[in-house]
Design an enzyme around this catalytic site. Structure first.
Site, mmCIF file in Angstrom:
data_model
loop_
_atom_site.group_PDB
_atom_site.id
_atom_site.type_symbol
_atom_site.label_atom_id
_atom_site.label_comp_id
_atom_site.label_asym_id
_atom_site.label_seq_id
_atom_site.Cartn_x
_atom_site.Cartn_y
_atom_site.Cartn_z
ATOM 1 N N CYS A 119 0.817 -1.227 0.000
ATOM 2 C CA CYS A 119 0.000 0.000 0.000
ATOM 3 C C CYS A 119 0.845 1.268 0.000
ATOM 4 O O CYS A 119 0.315 2.357 -0.221
ATOM 5 C CB CYS A 119 -0.956 0.004 1.184
ATOM 6 S SG CYS A 119 -2.094 -1.386 1.170
ATOM 7 N N HIS A 252 -2.928 7.489 2.032
ATOM 8 C CA HIS A 252 -3.395 6.162 1.627
ATOM 9 C C HIS A 252 -4.787 5.954 2.203
ATOM 10 O O HIS A 252 -5.032 6.221 3.383
ATOM 11 C CB HIS A 252 -2.422 5.100 2.141
ATOM 12 C CG HIS A 252 -2.936 3.707 1.979
ATOM 13 N ND1 HIS A 252 -3.478 3.255 0.793
ATOM 14 C CD2 HIS A 252 -3.012 2.670 2.856
ATOM 15 C CE1 HIS A 252 -3.863 2.000 0.942
ATOM 16 N NE2 HIS A 252 -3.591 1.624 2.185
ATOM 17 N N ASN A 282 -10.116 0.297 0.075
ATOM 18 C CA ASN A 282 -8.643 0.357 0.072
ATOM 19 C C ASN A 282 -8.139 -0.273 -1.232
ATOM 20 O O ASN A 282 -8.244 -1.483 -1.425
ATOM 21 C CB ASN A 282 -8.123 -0.412 1.289
ATOM 22 C CG ASN A 282 -6.608 -0.412 1.399
ATOM 23 O OD1 ASN A 282 -5.908 -0.052 0.452
ATOM 24 N ND2 ASN A 282 -6.103 -0.833 2.542
HETATM 25 N N1 ACO Z 1 -18.709 -7.576 9.693
HETATM 26 C C1 ACO Z 1 -19.210 -7.801 10.906
HETATM 27 N N2 ACO Z 1 -18.471 -8.214 11.959
HETATM 28 C C2 ACO Z 1 -17.152 -8.363 11.748
HETATM 29 C C3 ACO Z 1 -16.558 -8.152 10.491
HETATM 30 C C4 ACO Z 1 -17.398 -7.747 9.435
HETATM 31 N N3 ACO Z 1 -16.922 -7.492 8.203
HETATM 32 N N4 ACO Z 1 -15.239 -8.413 10.596
HETATM 33 C C5 ACO Z 1 -14.997 -8.769 11.869
HETATM 34 N N5 ACO Z 1 -16.167 -8.750 12.556
HETATM 35 C C6 ACO Z 1 -16.366 -9.041 13.963
HETATM 36 C C7 ACO Z 1 -15.328 -9.987 14.526
HETATM 37 O O1 ACO Z 1 -15.665 -11.322 14.246
HETATM 38 C C8 ACO Z 1 -15.400 -9.679 15.998
HETATM 39 O O2 ACO Z 1 -16.526 -10.339 16.523
HETATM 40 P P1 ACO Z 1 -16.498 -10.958 18.004
HETATM 41 O O3 ACO Z 1 -16.257 -9.795 18.912
HETATM 42 O O4 ACO Z 1 -17.833 -11.589 18.122
HETATM 43 O O5 ACO Z 1 -15.342 -11.931 17.997
HETATM 44 C C9 ACO Z 1 -15.704 -8.185 16.030
HETATM 45 O O6 ACO Z 1 -16.211 -7.845 14.725
HETATM 46 C C10 ACO Z 1 -14.498 -7.327 16.337
HETATM 47 O O7 ACO Z 1 -13.427 -7.758 15.496
HETATM 48 P P2 ACO Z 1 -12.071 -6.994 15.481
HETATM 49 O O8 ACO Z 1 -11.164 -7.616 14.485
HETATM 50 O O9 ACO Z 1 -11.572 -6.835 16.892
HETATM 51 O O10 ACO Z 1 -12.552 -5.586 14.941
HETATM 52 P P3 ACO Z 1 -11.842 -4.207 15.028
HETATM 53 O O11 ACO Z 1 -12.598 -3.294 15.891
HETATM 54 O O12 ACO Z 1 -10.367 -4.325 15.268
HETATM 55 O O13 ACO Z 1 -12.025 -3.697 13.542
HETATM 56 C C11 ACO Z 1 -10.700 -3.434 11.571
HETATM 57 C C12 ACO Z 1 -11.402 -4.409 12.474
HETATM 58 C C13 ACO Z 1 -11.736 -2.520 10.918
HETATM 59 C C14 ACO Z 1 -9.974 -4.192 10.485
HETATM 60 C C15 ACO Z 1 -9.726 -2.587 12.430
HETATM 61 O O14 ACO Z 1 -8.852 -3.411 13.153
HETATM 62 C C16 ACO Z 1 -8.936 -1.639 11.620
HETATM 63 O O15 ACO Z 1 -9.430 -0.614 11.220
HETATM 64 N N6 ACO Z 1 -7.664 -1.973 11.368
HETATM 65 C C17 ACO Z 1 -6.835 -1.234 10.487
HETATM 66 C C18 ACO Z 1 -6.452 -2.162 9.405
HETATM 67 C C19 ACO Z 1 -6.714 -1.656 8.029
HETATM 68 O O16 ACO Z 1 -7.316 -0.667 7.752
HETATM 69 N N7 ACO Z 1 -6.145 -2.405 7.138
HETATM 70 C C20 ACO Z 1 -6.188 -2.095 5.767
HETATM 71 C C21 ACO Z 1 -5.018 -2.685 5.131
HETATM 72 S S1 ACO Z 1 -3.552 -2.107 5.861
HETATM 73 C C22 ACO Z 1 -3.193 -0.741 5.132
HETATM 74 O O17 ACO Z 1 -3.594 -0.487 4.056
HETATM 75 C C23 ACO Z 1 -2.383 0.189 5.919
#
Ligand code: ACO
Length: 325
Positions: A119, A252, A282
């Site tokens: 990315c 990004h 993304n």
């Molecule tokens: N829809 C519904 N529920 C979901 C989904 C979905 N798509 N995905 C995960 N969940 C659930 C999980 O199963 C979990 O459920 P549980 O509590 O019953 O076990 C709950 O949501 C929380 O999951 P987490 O993984 O802890 O969610 P989090 O709050 O961390 O959000 C996210 C996830 C959005 C990916 C967050 O960590 C984030 O923003 N990370 C940044 C990563 C990113 O943006 N990456 C892009 C690529 S990297 C880059 O380009 C820099």
């Protein structure tokens, strides 16, 4: 250049998106156990574009490049360097940059190669091409970011498949008398390689390992916000300018929460941040040049504006560039 420092400017931008917008509800209709509320609240993403059969990094990258050339008033014959940032090349080899060179009709005209920094790829490609032109070895470059992450997503993994889209963006870079690119800073920390990865390859005629994208979302979030604000300050220091001279932050487009947390650390109001993640998702190496092109064509970014580009992704690799447009 008569002993004067040689400057490098962006003279054209272009972009390309495949297919039609795919909404969060469309993903649910395809059987993914998610909701519009969850995706919008955690990421800001409402739609993304997914490549259809016959569309690829090369086809999208070529389209974006053609539009950038048109805006710059150049043809492929004027280009002596093509640097393509991608993690989803059409083939193992030849490089997708050479395939784009062929499609543009710029045959045997200078150099063409791919860079792989996920990315942050567009930042790596831009800073690399800028050094070629500044050195005097090349005159005009196409710098392209293009990715089709839909082909490396595990569509059974709802925690990653909702985040990404496909697309391409491009800029034309040229030697110039007035400053354009003021600073470029690149970093990598290979110790973080497991935070975001695709640990598969093709060997002995078969897929070896895991061919799908895997991510530790929360660790990525923490790493990204600090790295992006630190690298911005390095770029300001390199150029000898302050953050408040920036007209637009073009980051990004991974996630609206990462973007707003970074802007807050840089004390930049969201009114000065270009965001396209809501409708592009993304798009990896394409996200910064796609956002730039959209902002240029909508009239938000105008000649004379000072821009801060930032990117971060798997590796981990990240970077920033400060640009007078
Ligand atoms: N829809 C519904 N529920 C979901 C989904 C979905 N798509 N995905 C995960 N969940 C659930 C999980 O199963 C979990 O459920 P549980 O509590 O019953 O076990 C709950 O949501 C929380 O999951 P987490 O993984 O802890 O969610 P989090 O709050 O961390 O959000 C996210 C996830 C959005 C990916 C967050 O960590 C984030 O923003 N990370 C940044 C990563 C990113 O943006 N990456 C892009 C690529 S990297 C880059 O380009 C820099």
């Amino acid at each position: 250049m008569n002993g004067q420092p040689r400057h490098v400017r962006i003279t054209g931008t272009g972009s390309a998106l495949p297919g039609k917008p795919v909404s969060n509800a469309d993903l649910m209709a395809r059987g993914i156990d998610t909701s519009d509320e969850w995706i919008v609240e955690r990421t800001g993403i409402r739609t993304r574009y997914l490549a259809e059969d016959g569309q690829s990094t090369v086809s999208l990258g070529t389209e974006a490049a053609q539009r950038a050339l048109q805006m710059a008033g150049r043809t492929a014959a004027d280009i002596d360097l093509i640097v393509l940032a991608t993690s989803t090349p059409d083939y193992i080899f030849p490089s997708s940059a050479t395939l784009i060179q062929d499609r543009l009709g710029a045959h045997a005209n200078g150099a063409a190669f791919d860079v792989q920094a996920v990315c942050s790829g567009f930042l790596y490609a831009l800073v690399t091409a800028e050094k070629f032109i500044r050195s005097g070895s090349h005159q005009r470059a196409l710098v392209i970011g293009a990715d089709v992450f839909s082909r490396i997503l595990d569509w059974q993994d709802r925690s990653t498949c909702v985040l990404f889209g496909d697309g391409a963006g491009a800029v034309v870079l040229e030697a110039a008398d007035a400053p354009g690119i003021l600073a470029g800073v690149l970093h990598a920390d290979g110790a973080q390689n497991r935070l975001l990865c695709v640990l598969g390859t093709v060997s002995h005629g078969q897929v070896q390992g895991d061919p799908f994208l895997r991510m530790d979302g929360q660790a990525v979030f923490r790493f990204a916000v600090k790295a992006l604000s630190d690298v911005a300050h390095e770029a300001f220091a390199q150029a000898g300018v302050s953050a408040d001279t920036v007209d637009w932050l073009i980051p990004h487009q991974a996630n609206l929460r990462i973007i707003s947390a970074t802007a807050k650390r840089l004390k930049l109001p969201m009114a000065r941040v270009i965001t396209t993640v809501a409708h592009h998702g993304n798009t990896s190496a394409a996200s910064v040049p796609l956002a730039l092109d959209e902002a240029v064509r909508s009239g938000q970014v105008q000649a004379g504006h000072r821009l801060l580009f930032e990117g971060i992704g798997g590796g981990f690799a990240w970077g920033a560039a400060l640009v007078d447009f």
